[in-house]
Design a protein around this motif. Structure first.
Motif, PDB file in Angstrom:
ATOM      1  N   LYS A 136       0.834  -1.204   0.000  1.00 40.89           N
ATOM      2  CA  LYS A 136       0.000   0.000   0.000  1.00 40.89           C
ATOM      3  C   LYS A 136       0.869   1.255   0.000  1.00 40.89           C
ATOM      4  N   PHE A 137       1.886   1.266   0.837  1.00 39.65           N
ATOM      5  CA  PHE A 137       2.807   2.401   0.899  1.00 39.65           C
ATOM      6  C   PHE A 137       3.492   2.621  -0.449  1.00 39.65           C
ATOM      7  N   LEU A 138       3.956   1.548  -1.080  1.00 42.06           N
ATOM      8  CA  LEU A 138       4.663   1.665  -2.359  1.00 42.06           C
ATOM      9  C   LEU A 138       3.755   2.217  -3.454  1.00 42.06           C
ATOM     10  N   VAL A 139       2.496   1.811  -3.463  1.00 39.26           N
ATOM     11  CA  VAL A 139       1.537   2.362  -4.421  1.00 39.26           C
ATOM     12  C   VAL A 139       1.376   3.859  -4.180  1.00 39.26           C
ATOM     13  N   GLU A 140       1.275   4.252  -2.923  1.00 43.55           N
ATOM     14  CA  GLU A 140       1.163   5.676  -2.584  1.00 43.55           C
ATOM     15  C   GLU A 140       2.389   6.467  -3.030  1.00 43.55           C
ATOM     16  N   GLN A 141       3.535   5.803  -3.119  1.00 40.24           N
ATOM     17  CA  GLN A 141       4.774   6.451  -3.561  1.00 40.24           C
ATOM     18  C   GLN A 141       4.908   6.459  -5.080  1.00 40.24           C
ATOM     19  N   GLY A 142       3.931   5.896  -5.775  1.00 46.29           N
ATOM     20  CA  GLY A 142       3.936   5.916  -7.233  1.00 46.29           C
ATOM     21  C   GLY A 142       4.464   4.660  -7.892  1.00 46.29           C
ATOM     22  N   CYS A 143       4.730   3.632  -7.120  1.00 47.75           N
ATOM     23  CA  CYS A 143       5.211   2.371  -7.690  1.00 47.75           C
ATOM     24  C   CYS A 143       4.048   1.559  -8.244  1.00 47.75           C
ATOM     25  N   GLU A 144       4.328   0.795  -9.274  1.00 55.37           N
ATOM     26  CA  GLU A 144       3.386  -0.205  -9.765  1.00 55.37           C
ATOM     27  C   GLU A 144       3.706  -1.484  -9.000  1.00 55.37           C
ATOM     28  N   VAL A 145       2.794  -1.933  -8.171  1.00 58.62           N
ATOM     29  CA  VAL A 145       3.030  -3.090  -7.309  1.00 58.62           C
ATOM     30  C   VAL A 145       2.263  -4.290  -7.828  1.00 58.62           C
ATOM     31  N   VAL A 146       2.984  -5.418  -7.946  1.00 57.01           N
ATOM     32  CA  VAL A 146       2.368  -6.682  -8.346  1.00 57.01           C
ATOM     33  C   VAL A 146       2.547  -7.656  -7.187  1.00 57.01           C
ATOM     34  N   ASP A 147       1.445  -8.083  -6.612  1.00 63.50           N
ATOM     35  CA  ASP A 147       1.450  -8.971  -5.450  1.00 63.50           C
ATOM     36  C   ASP A 147       1.505 -10.418  -5.912  1.00 63.50           C
ATOM     37  N   LYS A 148       2.539 -11.141  -5.482  1.00 62.32           N
ATOM     38  CA  LYS A 148       2.729 -12.544  -5.864  1.00 62.32           C
ATOM     39  C   LYS A 148       2.367 -13.502  -4.723  1.00 62.32           C
TER      40      LYS A 148
END
Length: 149
Positions: free
Chosen positions: A20-32
């Motif tokens: 969640k934090f990484l998305v807020e920082q603008g990262c595209e996060v893929v949960d594996k």
């Protein structure tokens, strides 16, 4: 930056918070995975999934979480081209990226809380590789195969 994240049951809560934090920082996060708490699941599954993605997708990073971070670090480093580093502070995260071009950050859910994990991950993602000849030479040697005694 595209970041693949994964955890076992002990790292699930920290992984979800960090994603969640990484998305807020603008990262595209893929949960594996893991996607739900299943006591006793194996750290190997998430570590393998993230390592494969990082290996197959240049210019991406991975973040793995388990209780100690040791298991996911060992598993991820079995993959050629993956350089997983267990980091418990921002300085070790900076050095892992700057000196060793680490591409997978491994965190301990037992020793790192949400706030500290966010700081470590930010440092890991924001730090670039110090592309010096000696560092490149050393990194290239990491994937050598041999019979070590």
């Amino acid at each position: 930056m595209k970041v693949f994240v994964g955890a076992d049951y002990r790292g699930l809560k920290l992984k979800d918070s960090l994603a969640k934090f990484l998305v807020e920082q603008g990262c595209e996060v893929v949960d594996k995975g893991a996607y739900e708490y299943v006591e006793g699941d194996d750290f190997n599954d998430a570590a393998i999934a993230v390592a494969k993605e990082v290996r197959e997708n240049p210019n991406t990073l991975g973040v793995l979480v388990c209780d100690s971070a040791h298991g996911v670090t060992i598993q991820a480093n079995r993959f050629k081209g993956v350089r997983a580093a267990h980091c418990e502070n921002t300085e070790s995260a900076r050095l892992a990226r700057e000196h060793d071009d680490a591409n997978v950050l491994c965190l301990s859910a037992h020793f790192v809380d949400d706030e500290k994990a966010n700081k470590i991950a930010s440092t890991f993602i924001e730090t670039g590789f110090e592309n010096l000849e000696r560092r490149v030479r050393r990194i290239n040697r990491l994937d050598e195969r041999g019979d070590y005694d």
